[in-house]
Design an enzyme around this catalytic site. Structure first.
Site, PDB file in Angstrom:
ATOM      1  N   CYS A  32      -4.071  -9.501  -6.901  1.00 51.77           N
ATOM      2  CA  CYS A  32      -5.572  -9.852  -6.291  1.00 51.77           C
ATOM      3  C   CYS A  32      -5.948 -11.371  -6.464  1.00 51.77           C
ATOM      4  O   CYS A  32      -5.029 -12.182  -7.401  1.00 51.77           O
ATOM      5  CB  CYS A  32      -6.513  -8.907  -7.212  1.00 51.77           C
ATOM      6  SG  CYS A  32      -6.327  -9.315  -9.034  1.00 51.77           S
ATOM      7  N   TYR A 172       0.989   1.869  -0.067  1.00 50.24           N
ATOM      8  CA  TYR A 172       0.557   1.818  -1.404  1.00 50.24           C
ATOM      9  C   TYR A 172       0.308   3.133  -2.021  1.00 50.24           C
ATOM     10  O   TYR A 172      -0.541   3.864  -1.399  1.00 50.24           O
ATOM     11  CB  TYR A 172      -0.769   0.924  -1.400  1.00 50.24           C
ATOM     12  CG  TYR A 172      -1.331   0.676  -2.603  1.00 50.24           C
ATOM     13  CD1 TYR A 172      -0.567  -0.090  -3.683  1.00 50.24           C
ATOM     14  CD2 TYR A 172      -2.600   0.580  -2.986  1.00 50.24           C
ATOM     15  CE1 TYR A 172      -1.198  -0.198  -4.870  1.00 50.24           C
ATOM     16  CE2 TYR A 172      -3.152   0.492  -3.969  1.00 50.24           C
ATOM     17  CZ  TYR A 172      -2.339  -0.111  -5.334  1.00 50.24           C
ATOM     18  OH  TYR A 172      -3.004  -0.533  -6.472  1.00 50.24           O
ATOM     19  N   HIS A 175      -1.262   2.709  -9.013  1.00 48.32           N
ATOM     20  CA  HIS A 175      -2.478   2.069 -10.075  1.00 48.32           C
ATOM     21  C   HIS A 175      -3.455   3.262  -9.962  1.00 48.32           C
ATOM     22  O   HIS A 175      -4.632   3.010 -10.495  1.00 48.32           O
ATOM     23  CB  HIS A 175      -2.861   0.917  -9.396  1.00 48.32           C
ATOM     24  CG  HIS A 175      -1.864  -0.200  -9.494  1.00 48.32           C
ATOM     25  ND1 HIS A 175      -1.597  -1.099  -8.603  1.00 48.32           N
ATOM     26  CD2 HIS A 175      -1.239  -0.741 -10.664  1.00 48.32           C
ATOM     27  CE1 HIS A 175      -0.624  -1.890  -8.886  1.00 48.32           C
ATOM     28  NE2 HIS A 175      -0.345  -1.795 -10.027  1.00 48.32           N
ATOM     29  N   ASP A 268      -0.112  -1.327 -15.979  1.00 50.02           N
ATOM     30  CA  ASP A 268       0.981  -2.146 -15.139  1.00 50.02           C
ATOM     31  C   ASP A 268       0.904  -3.502 -15.634  1.00 50.02           C
ATOM     32  O   ASP A 268       1.960  -4.175 -15.857  1.00 50.02           O
ATOM     33  CB  ASP A 268       0.765  -1.972 -13.666  1.00 50.02           C
ATOM     34  CG  ASP A 268       1.710  -2.771 -12.995  1.00 50.02           C
ATOM     35  OD1 ASP A 268       2.864  -2.780 -13.327  1.00 50.02           O
ATOM     36  OD2 ASP A 268       1.252  -2.952 -11.756  1.00 50.02           O
TER      37      ASP A 268
END
Ligand code: ADP
Ligand code: SF4
Length: 668
Positions: A32, A172, A175, A268
């Site tokens: 990000c 994806y 997470h 993570d």
């Protein structure tokens, strides 16, 4: 001229990923930016810098595939209409200019997409409360037509990514932030159709998204799967030796690349306080034994020896990095040029993540140029040449003084750095000695390591400077970087003061300077940052019996942004520290410490032997104030400017001091 150590040659081998070939094994995984589509040109400039610095693959952050995938107020990119193609193409073009591949992370975040801007109902495999939602809303269970729409949207987004020039297109599932993950997880999926029940059924949507993407763009683009093999939820989630591994087995050669990691995000992106370089290895090492496709993994890799070991031992094909590439966009090039000492290693502080989590452009403690590449035109390695021959005296060798000295010296100024203590580093040296954050010392070590190589720098440790010393020194420009000290008084954030106590009141500085009180200690934290918990931990570890209190309703609130708050509190309670939240500090009539609940009720008398107050810091601005108050004296001494910088101006994070110092150095 240094040359690359031949042992590192393996890191620079090209690797094929489906129809494309990466020029080397350095892979910037999606991360990000805290700003995304609010400033696409700035984001593209930042990604370009990574490609210039030698990363063979440079990826985007999350790209919303449709208005159903809206994660506002969190920033994201978008491929929800054709109008988005040109905007995202800019990044792919800039990355290609330097020979790297561009990867696009398509995402629908399912139970995390609150759709607060698009105002559509959220969707998920089953009706569930949204994850970490700002509002208490629930997702609608998807029907078959929703699944069809989702697949069409994902396919359309993949085609847009291809049209924009991306080489690697992601599906994806990581997470706990992806609809595919939510379908996979039993805790979110109680469907009775072919998308629920058995693992094969729960993985059906993920398989379909992969097949759709390959069919749509696989002729020219590689299709990557970003997948979390371990969720640390035991039987409630995927585990690396259970369903996580079974998913890899089910889909093994379907994606062209496995990008594997841990879930959720806090697992993570673990900080240095809780993990070492390579911490994901025990969980992801099995993946390459199952798939024949290349595998990328992360683990705050900054050492080329560790990277080579990951490849040689057959654990990974690509060295994945988000934070190490933020801290040093030129890390690969430095390895290639045999300049290992020049690597600016990530310290694992997660200040970058704290920015994403508070919706502002990511900043980095180590790299002050992060997200300034475009808007300010700052290059992380190149400083503009000096505009004058002015000699510079810098007083104070903490992070601000070190960064200012390095940046000015790189501009070509003759720089003298005077530090009162025997060693450089200021607060960084003291804080890095607290439990678990030795890696923070890299802020000092990197800068000092660079400074000692420069001929135009003089370093004077053990040199406390006073006004007369500065005036008589002969420098034309003076920078004051004298830092701040923790306030040595009982003072709540609202300014209320406690009366005299019958026990010693200490500050974090006392503890960091080596004082080690024993017995019953109350650490009272009104600041809410990381220091309070670290002081409590250090004292408890050294044998004291610690109570950690705060007037806030939760301890160490800032650490929720660095994704550490839970871990810190678990560690403290595990060590036996007693936690008390929602308590103001007060003083009883008998001179004893009292804790008063902010929720009402009787004050609590605390029988403690020492009180450590973590309140605020007092800027050490005496020198700068005295110098600046007498312009005639300065003129007589031939001093053109006096610039205070860092904590002596406004105490903040180490990142703030580094940034302010870098900015000042560029302004000369
Ligand atoms: P910052 O984060 O702004 O760099 P620090 O507190 O980490 O602030 O560092 C300030 C440094 O300045 C400390 O190492 C301190 O010893 C040093 N210092 C303070 N006053 C003087 C002085 N008069 N002369 C030289 N060094 C000083
Ligand atoms: Fe690493 Fe901290 Fe920079 Fe993030 S902010 S990249 S964790 S040094």
């Amino acid at each position: 001229m240094p040359r690359m150590d031949p042992r590192y040659g393996v890191l620079f081998e090209p690797v094929r990923i489906g129809p494309v070939t990466a020029p080397n094994r350095f892979y910037q995984v999606p991360h990000c930016t805290g700003i995304a589509d609010r400033a696409p040109a700035d984001v593209a400039a930042m990604r370009e810098m990574k490609a210039m610095g030698g990363w063979g693959v440079v990826c985007t952050e999350n790209i919303e595939i449709s208005q159903d995938a809206d994660i506002s107020p969190y920033p994201a990119l978008r491929f929800s209409s054709d109008a988005d193609i040109a905007r995202q193409a800019r990044m792919a073009d800039l990355v290609h200019k330097h020979g790297a591949l561009a990867g696009a992370e398509l995402a629908h975040m399912g139970l995390y997409s609150a759709n607060r801007t698009s105002r559509r109902p959220s969707i998920g495999p089953s009706s569930r409360l949204l994850i970490e939602a700002i509002e208490p809303v629930q997702a609608r269970a998807m029907d078959k037509s929703d699944i069809r729409t989702l697949r069409q949207d994902h396919r359309a987004a993949a085609l847009r990514a291809k049209a924009a020039g991306f080489d690697i297109i992601y599906v994806y599932a990581s997470h706990n932030l992806s609809i595919a993950s939510h379908f996979l997880a039993r805790r979110f999926n109680d469907r009775s159709d072919e998308y629920g029940g058995s693992l094969e059924n729960r993985a059906r949507l993920l398989r379909e998204l992969l097949e759709d993407t390959k069919e749509a763009v696989g002729d020219r683009c590689a299709v990557a799967l970003r997948f979390a093999v371990e969720e640390f939820l035991g039987p409630d989630g995927l585990t690396h030796d259970g369903e996580g591994a079974e998913v890899v087995e089910l889909l093994k050669d379907l994606p062209d690349l496995w990008d594997v990691n841990l879930s959720d995000w806090s697992n993570d992106s673990q900080t240095a306080r809780f993990s070492q370089e390579g911490y994901q290895e025990p969980f992801v090492r099995f993946v390459k034994q199952i798939t024949g496709k290349p595998v990328v993994g992360v683990g705050r890799f900054t050492s080329p020896d560790t990277m080579v070991s990951q490849i040689r031992r057959g654990l990974l094909d690509f060295i994945g990095a988000a934070r190490p590439s933020i801290a040093d966009p030129f890390l690969p090039l430095k390895i290639a040029e045999g300049r290992i000492d020049d690597i600016r290693e990530c310290i694992g502080c997660n200040i970058c993540l704290s920015c994403e989590n508070s919706f502002v452009p990511i900043r980095c403690t180590q790299n002050p140029t992060m997200m300034e590449e475009g808007r300010a035109g700052w290059h992380p390695e190149i400083m503009p040449a000096r505009r004058s021959d002015d000699r510079v005296l810098i007083v104070g060798g903490g992070p601000a003084g070190l960064e200012c000295a390095l940046s000015l010296a790189r501009r070509g100024h003759h720089v003298t750095l005077a530090e009162a203590r025997d060693g450089f580093g200021g607060r960084v040296s003291r804080e890095a000695a607290l439990p678990g954050i030795a890696a923070w010392g890299r802020v000092r070590d990197y800068r000092l390591g660079q400074l000692v190589k420069l001929p135009n720098v003089e370093l004077y440790p053990g040199s406390r400077m006073e006004v007369a010393d500065i005036l008589g020194f002969g420098a034309k420009r003076v920078v004051i970087a004298t830092g701040a000290t923790w306030r040595p008084a009982v003072m709540a954030r609202d300014g209320r003061r406690g009366a005299d106590l019958d026990i010693p009141v200490l500050t974090p500085d006392d503890i960091m300077d080596g004082l080690c009180p024993q017995g019953r200690i109350l650490v009272h934290d009104t600041e809410g940052g990381y220091i309070g918990g670290l002081i409590a931990e250090k004292l408890q570890l050294s044998g004291a019996s610690v109570t950690f209190s705060t007037p806030a309703l939760t301890h160490s609130g800032f650490l929720s942004l660095t994704l550490e708050q839970d871990r810190v509190l678990r560690r403290l309670t595990g060590l036996g520290v007693a936690l008390m939240a929602g308590r103001e500090l007060s003083v009883g009539l008998n001179g004893r410490v009292q804790l008063v609940s902010v929720l009402g009720g009787d004050p609590l008398d605390c029988a403690v032997d020492h009180l450590v107050v973590v309140a605020d810091r007092v800027p050490a601005d005496r020198l700068s104030q005295q110098l600046l108050s007498d312009p005639a004296n300065l003129a007589e001494a031939g001093i053109k400017s006096v610039d205070p910088v860092g904590d002596c101006v406004a105490p903040g994070l180490i990142a703030h001091a580094i940034y302010a110092a870098h900015r000042l150095a560029r302004s000369f």
